[in-house]
Design a protein around this motif. Sequence first.
Motif, short mmCIF file in Angstrom:
data_model
loop_
_atom_site.label_atom_id
_atom_site.label_comp_id
_atom_site.label_asym_id
_atom_site.label_seq_id
_atom_site.Cartn_x
_atom_site.Cartn_y
_atom_site.Cartn_z
N LEU A 63 0.84 -1.19 0.00
CA LEU A 63 0.00 0.00 0.00
C LEU A 63 0.89 1.25 0.00
N ARG A 64 1.59 1.43 -1.09
CA ARG A 64 2.44 2.60 -1.26
C ARG A 64 2.05 3.30 -2.55
N VAL A 65 1.95 4.62 -2.49
CA VAL A 65 1.65 5.38 -3.70
C VAL A 65 2.71 5.11 -4.76
N SER A 66 3.96 5.03 -4.32
CA SER A 66 5.06 4.79 -5.26
C SER A 66 4.93 3.44 -5.96
N ALA A 67 4.48 2.42 -5.22
CA ALA A 67 4.33 1.08 -5.81
C ALA A 67 3.27 1.09 -6.90
N VAL A 68 2.18 1.83 -6.67
CA VAL A 68 1.13 1.96 -7.67
C VAL A 68 1.66 2.67 -8.91
N CYS A 69 2.39 3.76 -8.69
CA CYS A 69 2.95 4.53 -9.81
C CYS A 69 3.95 3.70 -10.61
N GLU A 70 4.79 2.95 -9.89
CA GLU A 70 5.79 2.11 -10.56
C GLU A 70 5.13 1.03 -11.39
N ALA A 71 4.05 0.44 -10.87
CA ALA A 71 3.32 -0.59 -11.63
C ALA A 71 2.71 0.01 -12.89
N MET A 72 2.24 1.23 -12.79
CA MET A 72 1.63 1.90 -13.94
C MET A 72 2.66 2.33 -14.97
N LEU A 73 3.89 2.62 -14.52
CA LEU A 73 4.93 3.13 -15.43
C LEU A 73 5.58 2.03 -16.27
N GLY A 74 5.32 0.79 -15.92
CA GLY A 74 5.83 -0.33 -16.73
C GLY A 74 7.35 -0.37 -16.81
N ASN A 75 7.91 -0.19 -18.01
CA ASN A 75 9.35 -0.32 -18.23
C ASN A 75 10.08 1.03 -18.19
N LEU A 115 11.14 9.30 -4.56
CA LEU A 115 10.77 10.71 -4.39
C LEU A 115 9.31 10.83 -3.94
N ILE A 116 8.44 10.02 -4.54
CA ILE A 116 7.02 10.03 -4.18
C ILE A 116 6.83 9.55 -2.74
N ASP A 117 7.58 8.52 -2.34
CA ASP A 117 7.50 8.04 -0.95
C ASP A 117 7.88 9.13 0.03
N ALA A 118 8.99 9.81 -0.24
CA ALA A 118 9.45 10.88 0.65
C ALA A 118 8.42 12.00 0.73
N LEU A 119 7.87 12.36 -0.43
CA LEU A 119 6.86 13.42 -0.50
C LEU A 119 5.62 13.02 0.30
N THR A 120 5.20 11.76 0.16
CA THR A 120 4.03 11.26 0.88
C THR A 120 4.24 11.33 2.39
N ILE A 121 5.37 10.83 2.85
CA ILE A 121 5.65 10.77 4.28
C ILE A 121 5.76 12.16 4.89
N GLY A 175 -2.94 6.30 -15.56
CA GLY A 175 -2.59 4.88 -15.47
C GLY A 175 -3.80 4.01 -15.21
N LEU A 176 -4.74 4.50 -14.39
CA LEU A 176 -5.95 3.75 -14.09
C LEU A 176 -6.78 3.50 -15.33
N PHE A 177 -6.97 4.52 -16.15
CA PHE A 177 -7.78 4.36 -17.35
C PHE A 177 -7.07 3.48 -18.39
N LYS A 178 -5.75 3.48 -18.39
CA LYS A 178 -5.01 2.55 -19.25
C LYS A 178 -5.26 1.11 -18.80
N TRP A 179 -5.26 0.90 -17.49
CA TRP A 179 -5.55 -0.43 -16.95
C TRP A 179 -6.98 -0.85 -17.29
N PHE A 180 -7.93 0.08 -17.15
CA PHE A 180 -9.30 -0.23 -17.52
C PHE A 180 -9.39 -0.72 -18.96
N LYS A 181 -8.69 -0.01 -19.85
CA LYS A 181 -8.71 -0.36 -21.27
C LYS A 181 -8.10 -1.74 -21.50
N GLU A 182 -6.95 -2.01 -20.85
CA GLU A 182 -6.27 -3.30 -21.01
C GLU A 182 -7.16 -4.44 -20.48
N ASP A 183 -7.75 -4.22 -19.32
CA ASP A 183 -8.54 -5.28 -18.70
C ASP A 183 -9.85 -5.53 -19.45
N ASN A 184 -10.41 -4.48 -20.05
CA ASN A 184 -11.63 -4.66 -20.86
C ASN A 184 -11.33 -5.46 -22.12
#
Length: 506
Positions: free
Chosen positions: A173-185, A195-201, A496-505
Amino acid sequence: MEKQNSKIKDKAIIDKPISIVCIILVAIFVFFMCLKPEATLNAVNAVFNAVTSVMGVPILWFVFIGLFLCLYLALSKHGNVKLGEGEPEYSLFSYIAMMMCAALAATASYYSFVEWSFYYADPAFGIEPYSQEAAEMSLSYAFFHWGFSVQVIFVLTAVSMAYAYHVKKVPVLRVSAVCEAMLGNFKYKKQLGKLIDALTILSIVGGMGVSLGVGVPLISAGIGKIFGIEVTFTTNVIVLILVAVVFSITSIVGIERGMKKLSDWTLYAAIFLIAFIFITGPTQFIWKNFTQSVGTMISNYVDMSLFTDPIRESGFPELNTIFLFTLALNYAALMGIFITKISKGRTIREMILTCLGGISVGTWIMFGVNGSFGMEAELSGAYELSKAADTQAGLFELFEQLPGGTMIIPIIFTLVTLGFLATSLDSASFTLAASATKKLDKNGNPNSKFRLVWCVVLALVPLSIMFAGAPFDTIKTICIVLSVPFLFVIIGMLIGLFKWFKEDNN
């Protein structure tokens, strides 16, 4: 050997480097603020003014458009997506109670009684201060600032994180982990994640510093009223330690046995207080003013959302609407992670509508009853809260207009404030620990001892500032500056969420 390996896999794994770096940065900030508070405040204010002058209008547009995006996500086919397996873990009441306590903290206990007075004394749209029109608009603006608009920011963060965690099975449950999953390669996604983790904390630590800055003096004032003692620095320190002990205990025992029960009790007490004020106070005025204020807010929602005041340049949007929206951005990660955690078994539609509707309606009732009670006392001449030198102390003088207002009401109000503050800080310690954890345990929780470390950090920041006699405005301002970049994080997660929606559909 296999059992030992299984136990290791089931345990949460802490990300020590990011934790140490953030704690050191917090310590450096506190050190400079204690050493040279005025210089630090001036520097932070200069940065704040520069940031809001550039980003203020885009933030207004983001929140305004965001409401329609939330409704689309809830009412479209995406709303049918179930977040995780099984049935919901919490009843609807507990679900709303935990979200409300996490979102509102002690600030709502205070502002529900007094915020209307700010807009009565300094209204928007060029309305004359202390006029009949200012009074009619004042509570409507409080509804606007604490209703749908703020929840939009929380929902848009939570829906991306919940889909990533419960559907795409991102393991932490980390914002950075979600962003990294969405950024792919993407080549630099790890560095961006840190950087996102530090900003969040840092944003959450700052935001909770604001809550403690409001809540601790309020609880101290209540104790002073109840026991007839003078509120001193020592009183504030004792109260801060008391709050820290309460939310540390709830953190250790877990969400189910700790925060769930405390948030339920807090909301029951808050409902009792609101009902008591409604019945024993100016009932007819409260009912009429609440109804009219809801209507005024709805009919003026677009104007309030996009009010920038370029002609008069009164500063009202910057000091109020933009300020509160940026403060909500500061809590976005906290609320996104926490709502994700407690939404298992619900659909995206349930999560969005409960957050948008449940928290907003609950807040309107709270502000409507409490605020209308204060307004009637002002207009009738019984007590002029808007002209009180100290609104926190003035609040307890206002209570004297009610039966039991010298003892019973201050006790209940103080306990409600303590409950709101402790549950909000509990959710913050969970979010901080989760944001600095590489791997959660088998139940989706960070290490309980690690949560306790963050409980201590959350308490030490305001304690240091109180000890130095430095202003809490510095924390408030710097955490808002830190929160503005989070706007781009939320937008990135939505793409990233809408890209996932498209892929999963497909």
